[in-house]
Design a protein around this motif. Structure first.
Motif, PDB file in Angstrom:
ATOM      1  N   TYR A 155      48.949  76.454  13.068  1.00  0.00           N
ATOM      2  CA  TYR A 155      49.440  75.899  11.806  1.00  0.00           C
ATOM      3  C   TYR A 155      48.747  76.572  10.637  1.00  0.00           C
ATOM      4  O   TYR A 155      47.645  77.106  10.763  1.00  0.00           O
ATOM      5  CB  TYR A 155      49.194  74.380  11.736  1.00  0.00           C
ATOM      6  N   ALA A 156      49.402  76.503   9.498  1.00  0.00           N
ATOM      7  CA  ALA A 156      48.839  77.039   8.253  1.00  0.00           C
ATOM      8  C   ALA A 156      49.115  76.052   7.132  1.00  0.00           C
ATOM      9  O   ALA A 156      50.111  75.312   7.176  1.00  0.00           O
ATOM     10  CB  ALA A 156      49.466  78.389   7.920  1.00  0.00           C
ATOM     11  N   THR A 157      48.236  76.048   6.157  1.00  0.00           N
ATOM     12  CA  THR A 157      48.471  75.294   4.927  1.00  0.00           C
ATOM     13  C   THR A 157      48.377  76.250   3.758  1.00  0.00           C
ATOM     14  O   THR A 157      47.612  77.226   3.791  1.00  0.00           O
ATOM     15  CB  THR A 157      47.455  74.148   4.742  1.00  0.00           C
ATOM     16  N   ARG A 158      49.198  75.968   2.747  1.00  0.00           N
ATOM     17  CA  ARG A 158      49.195  76.782   1.539  1.00  0.00           C
ATOM     18  C   ARG A 158      49.350  75.867   0.337  1.00  0.00           C
ATOM     19  O   ARG A 158      50.236  75.028   0.289  1.00  0.00           O
ATOM     20  CB  ARG A 158      50.339  77.780   1.543  1.00  0.00           C
ATOM     21  N   GLU A 159      48.447  76.055  -0.615  1.00  0.00           N
ATOM     22  CA  GLU A 159      48.491  75.276  -1.844  1.00  0.00           C
ATOM     23  C   GLU A 159      48.472  76.233  -3.029  1.00  0.00           C
ATOM     24  O   GLU A 159      47.680  77.173  -3.068  1.00  0.00           O
ATOM     25  CB  GLU A 159      47.273  74.343  -1.914  1.00  0.00           C
ATOM     26  N   ILE A 160      49.356  75.978  -3.967  1.00  0.00           N
ATOM     27  CA  ILE A 160      49.373  76.711  -5.229  1.00  0.00           C
ATOM     28  C   ILE A 160      49.060  75.689  -6.313  1.00  0.00           C
ATOM     29  O   ILE A 160      49.746  74.664  -6.417  1.00  0.00           O
ATOM     30  CB  ILE A 160      50.760  77.340  -5.512  1.00  0.00           C
ATOM     31  N   ALA A 161      48.027  75.962  -7.104  1.00  0.00           N
ATOM     32  CA  ALA A 161      47.626  75.034  -8.163  1.00  0.00           C
ATOM     33  C   ALA A 161      47.503  75.791  -9.485  1.00  0.00           C
ATOM     34  O   ALA A 161      47.039  76.935  -9.503  1.00  0.00           O
ATOM     35  CB  ALA A 161      46.285  74.389  -7.809  1.00  0.00           C
ATOM     36  N   PRO A 162      47.912  75.167 -10.571  1.00  0.00           N
ATOM     37  CA  PRO A 162      47.746  75.815 -11.876  1.00  0.00           C
ATOM     38  C   PRO A 162      46.262  75.887 -12.244  1.00  0.00           C
ATOM     39  O   PRO A 162      45.480  75.002 -11.884  1.00  0.00           O
ATOM     40  CB  PRO A 162      48.517  74.906 -12.832  1.00  0.00           C
ATOM     41  N   ILE A 163      45.903  76.941 -12.943  1.00  0.00           N
ATOM     42  CA  ILE A 163      44.537  77.079 -13.453  1.00  0.00           C
ATOM     43  C   ILE A 163      44.561  76.622 -14.909  1.00  0.00           C
ATOM     44  O   ILE A 163      45.249  77.219 -15.742  1.00  0.00           O
ATOM     45  CB  ILE A 163      44.036  78.538 -13.352  1.00  0.00           C
ATOM     46  N   ALA A 164      43.826  75.561 -15.194  1.00  0.00           N
ATOM     47  CA  ALA A 164      43.791  75.004 -16.552  1.00  0.00           C
ATOM     48  C   ALA A 164      43.188  76.006 -17.540  1.00  0.00           C
ATOM     49  O   ALA A 164      42.316  76.808 -17.179  1.00  0.00           O
ATOM     50  CB  ALA A 164      43.003  73.698 -16.558  1.00  0.00           C
ATOM     51  N   PHE A 188      44.884  79.262   0.976  1.00  0.00           N
ATOM     52  CA  PHE A 188      45.608  79.455   2.231  1.00  0.00           C
ATOM     53  C   PHE A 188      44.629  79.282   3.380  1.00  0.00           C
ATOM     54  O   PHE A 188      43.524  79.819   3.346  1.00  0.00           O
ATOM     55  CB  PHE A 188      46.230  80.861   2.285  1.00  0.00           C
ATOM     56  N   ARG A 189      45.057  78.527   4.400  1.00  0.00           N
ATOM     57  CA  ARG A 189      44.213  78.288   5.561  1.00  0.00           C
ATOM     58  C   ARG A 189      45.042  78.405   6.835  1.00  0.00           C
ATOM     59  O   ARG A 189      46.201  77.991   6.878  1.00  0.00           O
ATOM     60  CB  ARG A 189      43.594  76.885   5.535  1.00  0.00           C
ATOM     61  N   LEU A 190      44.424  78.950   7.877  1.00  0.00           N
ATOM     62  CA  LEU A 190      44.997  78.949   9.220  1.00  0.00           C
ATOM     63  C   LEU A 190      44.178  77.978  10.063  1.00  0.00           C
ATOM     64  O   LEU A 190      42.935  77.989   9.995  1.00  0.00           O
ATOM     65  CB  LEU A 190      44.947  80.341   9.850  1.00  0.00           C
ATOM     66  N   TRP A 191      44.873  77.165  10.872  1.00  0.00           N
ATOM     67  CA  TRP A 191      44.234  76.117  11.664  1.00  0.00           C
ATOM     68  C   TRP A 191      44.666  76.222  13.122  1.00  0.00           C
ATOM     69  O   TRP A 191      45.783  76.637  13.403  1.00  0.00           O
ATOM     70  CB  TRP A 191      44.625  74.733  11.144  1.00  0.00           C
ATOM     71  N   ARG A 192      43.800  75.796  13.995  1.00  0.00           N
ATOM     72  CA  ARG A 192      44.136  75.752  15.419  1.00  0.00           C
ATOM     73  C   ARG A 192      45.128  74.623  15.704  1.00  0.00           C
ATOM     74  O   ARG A 192      46.009  74.733  16.536  1.00  0.00           O
ATOM     75  CB  ARG A 192      42.865  75.564  16.235  1.00  0.00           C
ATOM     76  N   ASN A 193      44.963  73.497  15.023  1.00  0.00           N
ATOM     77  CA  ASN A 193      45.805  72.323  15.216  1.00  0.00           C
ATOM     78  C   ASN A 193      46.394  71.897  13.878  1.00  0.00           C
ATOM     79  O   ASN A 193      45.879  72.266  12.816  1.00  0.00           O
ATOM     80  CB  ASN A 193      44.999  71.160  15.805  1.00  0.00           C
ATOM     81  N   VAL A 194      47.433  71.084  13.939  1.00  0.00           N
ATOM     82  CA  VAL A 194      48.034  70.577  12.711  1.00  0.00           C
ATOM     83  C   VAL A 194      47.012  69.710  11.976  1.00  0.00           C
ATOM     84  O   VAL A 194      46.200  69.028  12.607  1.00  0.00           O
ATOM     85  CB  VAL A 194      49.346  69.793  12.992  1.00  0.00           C
ATOM     86  N   VAL A 195      47.021  69.790  10.660  1.00  0.00           N
ATOM     87  CA  VAL A 195      46.122  68.985   9.843  1.00  0.00           C
ATOM     88  C   VAL A 195      46.958  68.040   8.996  1.00  0.00           C
ATOM     89  O   VAL A 195      48.066  68.369   8.583  1.00  0.00           O
ATOM     90  CB  VAL A 195      45.216  69.861   8.937  1.00  0.00           C
TER      91      VAL A 195
END
Length: 191
Positions: A110-119, A160-167
């Protein structure tokens, strides 16, 4: 280093087995791609529990050692195949601040991806330091790869993160993907 991702939104009733088959048949083609740190062949199936009725997506993510590798890929046969199948997607890029990558990412599922604005009021140096600490925390929590980068065109931050299991993610701004294949040339050559 530079990251790159294109996200291809697929119809709600799209048969995601087509994407899984595409990855199974073509994933190995970037296993030895020059200047590639890794490519994660990612997809999201809106019917899966982790996707929470979001969009069906095909969304490969790349970590390049430099822009020369990225340019070679975008100008080559592999990306031409993407264009032939889906049209020319928008390719987002971010300049890497921090990247910690396990020697072997093949166990990532699994992977997670977050896009956040920079204030506007945040100093980039301070933010970079804060994000470095966050990378360390996520690696300690089990992330196999943790990449933080920024886009100075739109002033956004990428996590961005890669994981062994779903988070479990509570934030709807964090995308969760399944990993169909990982190309990691250095892992192949180091073994």
């Amino acid at each position: 280093m530079i990251t790159m991702q294109y996200r291809i939104v697929l119809p709600a009733d799209y048969d995601m087995a087509i994407i899984r088959k595409r990855i199974a048949e073509r994933g190995h083609l970037t296993d030895d791609f020059p200047r590639l740190a890794f490519k994660a062949y990612l997809y999201a199936d809106r019917t899966a529990a982790y996707a929470k009725d979001r969009e069906n997506l095909y969304a490969p993510f790349y970590l390049w050692r430099d822009t020369e590798g990225m340019n070679a890929f975008l100008g080559g046969a592999g990306f031409a195949g993407v264009i032939d199948s889906f049209g020319r997607p928008v390719v987002n890029t971010w300049s890497v601040w921090h990247a910690q990558v396990a020697t072997d990412l093949s166990i990532a599922t699994y992977a997670t991806r977050e896009i956040a604005p920079i204030a506007h009021h945040i100093a980039l140096g301070e933010l970079r330091d804060t994000e470095h600490a966050r990378v360390q925390e996520d690696v300690e929590r089990g992330a196999l790869a943790a990449v933080t980068a920024f886009d100075p065109t739109h002033w956004t931050l990428l996590r961005f993160r890669l994981w062994r299991n779903v988070v479990e993610v509570a934030d709807k701004n964090i995308d969760v993907y399944q990993v169909g294949h990982i190309s990691q040339p250095s892992a192949k050559h180091d073994s």
